[in-house]
Design a protein around this motif. Sequence first.
Motif, PDB file in Angstrom:
ATOM      1  N   ILE A 177       0.862  -1.189   0.000  1.00 39.17           N
ATOM      2  CA  ILE A 177       0.000   0.000   0.000  1.00 39.17           C
ATOM      3  C   ILE A 177       0.891   1.228   0.000  1.00 39.17           C
ATOM      4  O   ILE A 177       1.845   1.324   0.767  1.00 39.17           O
ATOM      5  N   ARG A 178       0.549   2.150  -0.877  1.00 36.08           N
ATOM      6  CA  ARG A 178       1.290   3.403  -0.958  1.00 36.08           C
ATOM      7  C   ARG A 178       0.306   4.559  -0.852  1.00 36.08           C
ATOM      8  O   ARG A 178      -0.742   4.529  -1.465  1.00 36.08           O
ATOM      9  N   LEU A 179       0.660   5.568  -0.072  1.00 32.99           N
ATOM     10  CA  LEU A 179      -0.186   6.744   0.115  1.00 32.99           C
ATOM     11  C   LEU A 179       0.333   7.882  -0.749  1.00 32.99           C
ATOM     12  O   LEU A 179       1.508   8.246  -0.677  1.00 32.99           O
ATOM     13  N   ARG A 231      -1.157  13.358  -5.966  1.00 31.19           N
ATOM     14  CA  ARG A 231      -0.220  12.641  -6.846  1.00 31.19           C
ATOM     15  C   ARG A 231       1.225  12.712  -6.388  1.00 31.19           C
ATOM     16  O   ARG A 231       2.155  12.481  -7.145  1.00 31.19           O
ATOM     17  N   VAL A 232       1.455  13.039  -5.122  1.00 34.43           N
ATOM     18  CA  VAL A 232       2.798  13.064  -4.556  1.00 34.43           C
ATOM     19  C   VAL A 232       2.904  11.924  -3.549  1.00 34.43           C
ATOM     20  O   VAL A 232       2.078  11.802  -2.645  1.00 34.43           O
ATOM     21  N   PHE A 233       3.936  11.079  -3.707  1.00 32.17           N
ATOM     22  CA  PHE A 233       4.132   9.952  -2.796  1.00 32.17           C
ATOM     23  C   PHE A 233       4.405  10.462  -1.387  1.00 32.17           C
ATOM     24  O   PHE A 233       5.252  11.325  -1.185  1.00 32.17           O
ATOM     25  N   ILE A 234       3.688   9.900  -0.399  1.00 32.65           N
ATOM     26  CA  ILE A 234       3.833  10.326   0.986  1.00 32.65           C
ATOM     27  C   ILE A 234       4.486   9.237   1.838  1.00 32.65           C
ATOM     28  O   ILE A 234       5.450   9.478   2.531  1.00 32.65           O
ATOM     29  N   ASN A 235       3.932   8.012   1.789  1.00 33.92           N
ATOM     30  CA  ASN A 235       4.401   6.961   2.693  1.00 33.92           C
ATOM     31  C   ASN A 235       4.027   5.590   2.150  1.00 33.92           C
ATOM     32  O   ASN A 235       3.050   5.449   1.419  1.00 33.92           O
ATOM     33  N   ASP A 236       4.808   4.575   2.533  1.00 40.13           N
ATOM     34  CA  ASP A 236       4.449   3.203   2.192  1.00 40.13           C
ATOM     35  C   ASP A 236       4.650   2.260   3.376  1.00 40.13           C
ATOM     36  O   ASP A 236       4.719   1.053   3.216  1.00 40.13           O
TER      37      ASP A 236
END
Length: 87
Positions: free
Chosen positions: A69-71, A75-80
């Motif tokens: 799961i990726r947050l 459209r900017v990657f925050i956390n995985d």
Amino acid sequence: PIWLRNPKEVNKTDYTEFYKSTFRAFDEPLTSAHFAVEGQVEFKSLLFVPGSVPFELMNNMFDNSARGIRLYVKRVFINDKFEDLMP
């Protein structure tokens, strides 16, 4: 975007088409969750559970560094890293 629409106005076909086009999937999702939260923090969420294991996850499925799961926010990657959310 579909995640900004009211979940009551989106039907299963809309979810399936969005899932297939966004994730380049050929199968249908096993299930999905679409909801909005309002309060001190407000957000809208759309989560899909794939019907089969995606190819990218097969290679390192049992690797502790692999994340399913990726947050993304705008459209900017925050956390995985969601150990408390997903086992």
